[in-house]
Design a protein around this motif. Structure first.
Motif, mmCIF file in Angstrom:
data_model
loop_
_atom_site.group_PDB
_atom_site.id
_atom_site.type_symbol
_atom_site.label_atom_id
_atom_site.label_comp_id
_atom_site.label_asym_id
_atom_site.label_seq_id
_atom_site.Cartn_x
_atom_site.Cartn_y
_atom_site.Cartn_z
ATOM 1 N N ALA A 228 5.387 -7.221 6.024
ATOM 2 C CA ALA A 228 6.817 -7.543 5.962
ATOM 3 C C ALA A 228 7.581 -6.922 7.130
ATOM 4 O O ALA A 228 8.570 -7.488 7.607
ATOM 5 N N ARG A 229 7.122 -5.769 7.621
ATOM 6 C CA ARG A 229 7.785 -5.073 8.738
ATOM 7 C C ARG A 229 7.245 -5.477 10.111
ATOM 8 O O ARG A 229 7.792 -5.054 11.132
ATOM 9 N N ALA A 230 6.189 -6.247 10.139
ATOM 10 C CA ALA A 230 5.540 -6.576 11.418
ATOM 11 C C ALA A 230 6.499 -7.317 12.344
ATOM 12 O O ALA A 230 7.245 -8.193 11.924
ATOM 13 N N GLU A 231 6.451 -6.927 13.612
ATOM 14 C CA GLU A 231 7.268 -7.572 14.640
ATOM 15 C C GLU A 231 6.339 -8.092 15.728
ATOM 16 O O GLU A 231 5.468 -7.382 16.191
ATOM 17 N N GLY A 232 6.529 -9.306 16.099
ATOM 18 C CA GLY A 232 5.714 -9.885 17.157
ATOM 19 C C GLY A 232 4.409 -10.441 16.629
ATOM 20 O O GLY A 232 3.959 -10.118 15.527
ATOM 21 N N ARG A 233 3.806 -11.274 17.451
ATOM 22 C CA ARG A 233 2.590 -11.984 17.053
ATOM 23 C C ARG A 233 1.419 -11.051 16.793
ATOM 24 O O ARG A 233 0.716 -11.176 15.795
ATOM 25 N N ARG A 234 1.199 -10.084 17.675
ATOM 26 C CA ARG A 234 0.050 -9.196 17.533
ATOM 27 C C ARG A 234 0.148 -8.343 16.271
ATOM 28 O O ARG A 234 -0.817 -8.229 15.514
ATOM 29 N N GLN A 235 1.288 -7.736 16.033
ATOM 30 C CA GLN A 235 1.467 -6.922 14.827
ATOM 31 C C GLN A 235 1.301 -7.760 13.557
ATOM 32 O O GLN A 235 0.726 -7.307 12.581
ATOM 33 N N THR A 236 1.819 -8.983 13.603
ATOM 34 C CA THR A 236 1.718 -9.861 12.436
ATOM 35 C C THR A 236 0.266 -10.214 12.149
ATOM 36 O O THR A 236 -0.171 -10.189 10.994
ATOM 37 N N ILE A 237 -0.502 -10.529 13.187
ATOM 38 C CA ILE A 237 -1.926 -10.864 13.009
ATOM 39 C C ILE A 237 -2.688 -9.664 12.455
ATOM 40 O O ILE A 237 -3.473 -9.783 11.511
ATOM 41 N N GLU A 238 -2.460 -8.487 13.028
ATOM 42 C CA GLU A 238 -3.154 -7.289 12.563
ATOM 43 C C GLU A 238 -2.776 -6.947 11.122
ATOM 44 O O GLU A 238 -3.637 -6.594 10.315
ATOM 45 N N ALA A 239 -1.496 -7.071 10.796
ATOM 46 C CA ALA A 239 -1.046 -6.778 9.434
ATOM 47 C C ALA A 239 -1.592 -7.801 8.446
ATOM 48 O O ALA A 239 -1.944 -7.451 7.312
ATOM 49 N N ASP A 240 -1.674 -9.055 8.861
ATOM 50 C CA ASP A 240 -2.218 -10.099 7.993
ATOM 51 C C ASP A 240 -3.694 -9.843 7.700
ATOM 52 O O ASP A 240 -4.144 -9.993 6.558
ATOM 53 N N LEU A 241 -4.451 -9.426 8.706
ATOM 54 C CA LEU A 241 -5.870 -9.090 8.499
ATOM 55 C C LEU A 241 -6.027 -7.878 7.579
ATOM 56 O O LEU A 241 -6.896 -7.856 6.711
ATOM 57 N N ALA A 242 -5.183 -6.888 7.759
ATOM 58 C CA ALA A 242 -5.232 -5.702 6.894
ATOM 59 C C ALA A 242 -4.926 -6.085 5.451
ATOM 60 O O ALA A 242 -5.572 -5.593 4.519
ATOM 61 N N LEU A 243 -3.967 -6.986 5.254
ATOM 62 C CA LEU A 243 -3.640 -7.449 3.911
ATOM 63 C C LEU A 243 -4.804 -8.227 3.306
ATOM 64 O O LEU A 243 -5.133 -8.052 2.122
ATOM 65 N N LYS A 244 -5.462 -9.058 4.114
ATOM 66 C CA LYS A 244 -6.605 -9.834 3.612
ATOM 67 C C LYS A 244 -7.746 -8.902 3.198
ATOM 68 O O LYS A 244 -8.374 -9.096 2.158
ATOM 69 N N ARG A 245 -7.988 -7.859 3.986
ATOM 70 C CA ARG A 245 -9.031 -6.889 3.626
ATOM 71 C C ARG A 245 -8.673 -6.148 2.339
ATOM 72 O O ARG A 245 -9.504 -5.969 1.454
ATOM 73 N N ALA A 246 -7.409 -5.730 2.226
ATOM 74 C CA ALA A 246 -6.964 -5.006 1.022
ATOM 75 C C ALA A 246 -7.042 -5.906 -0.209
ATOM 76 O O ALA A 246 -7.466 -5.470 -1.285
ATOM 77 N N ARG A 247 -6.650 -7.169 -0.072
ATOM 78 C CA ARG A 247 -6.711 -8.117 -1.189
ATOM 79 C C ARG A 247 -8.161 -8.342 -1.621
ATOM 80 O O ARG A 247 -8.467 -8.416 -2.812
#
Length: 137
Positions: free
Chosen positions: A104-123
């Motif tokens: 939710a706090r991610a800014e920019g494409r790179r941060q969003t991609i990294e945060a999305d992957l971290a969320l997928k791993r956590a899920r």
């Protein structure tokens, strides 16, 4: 008939034993693997693998990699993986909540991609401990 399953990460052997069946998450969807399966190499997605052994199912969270199926042997090379019995539920839930907040706090494409992957791993870790096993015969 049985399958020989080996799951390896760069720093350890996660699983090495005979199993009856597995259900594996690949980049093109889930596949079920039984003895005498056709030879195959597949990309493994971040997801839950289900393993049937002695009439019972267990799960494992896999964090992407490759699988080779040949002659009733399955070798899965993963970036990381955890058996359901090794995942602490409270810690997994906290990691999931933190990953959602980071996305939710991610800014920019790179941060969003990294945060999305971290969320997928956590899920995936949460799904591994909460997965209802398939019905076995």
């Amino acid at each position: 008939m049985i399958l020989n399953l080996r799951v390896l990460s760069p720093n350890r052997v996660i699983w090495d034993s005979e199993v009856k069946e597995i259900i594996l998450s690949t980049n093109s969807g889930q596949i079920g693997i039984l003895p005498n399966h056709a030879s195959l190499v597949a990309a493994v997605d971040i997801g839950v693998m289900k393993i049937r052994l002695n009439g019972k199912w267990s799960t494992m969270a896999l964090m992407g990699g490759f699988a080779k199926i040949d002659n009733d042997g399955i070798t899965i090379l993963v970036n990381n993986g955890e058996r359901d019995v090794d995942i602490k539920p409270k810690e997994a839930q906290e990691t999931f909540e933190r990953a959602k907040a980071d996305l939710a706090r991610a800014e920019g494409r790179r941060q969003t991609i990294e945060a999305d992957l971290a969320l997928k791993r956590a899920r995936t870790r949460l799904e591994a401990i909460n997965a209802s096993p398939p019905v076995s015969n």
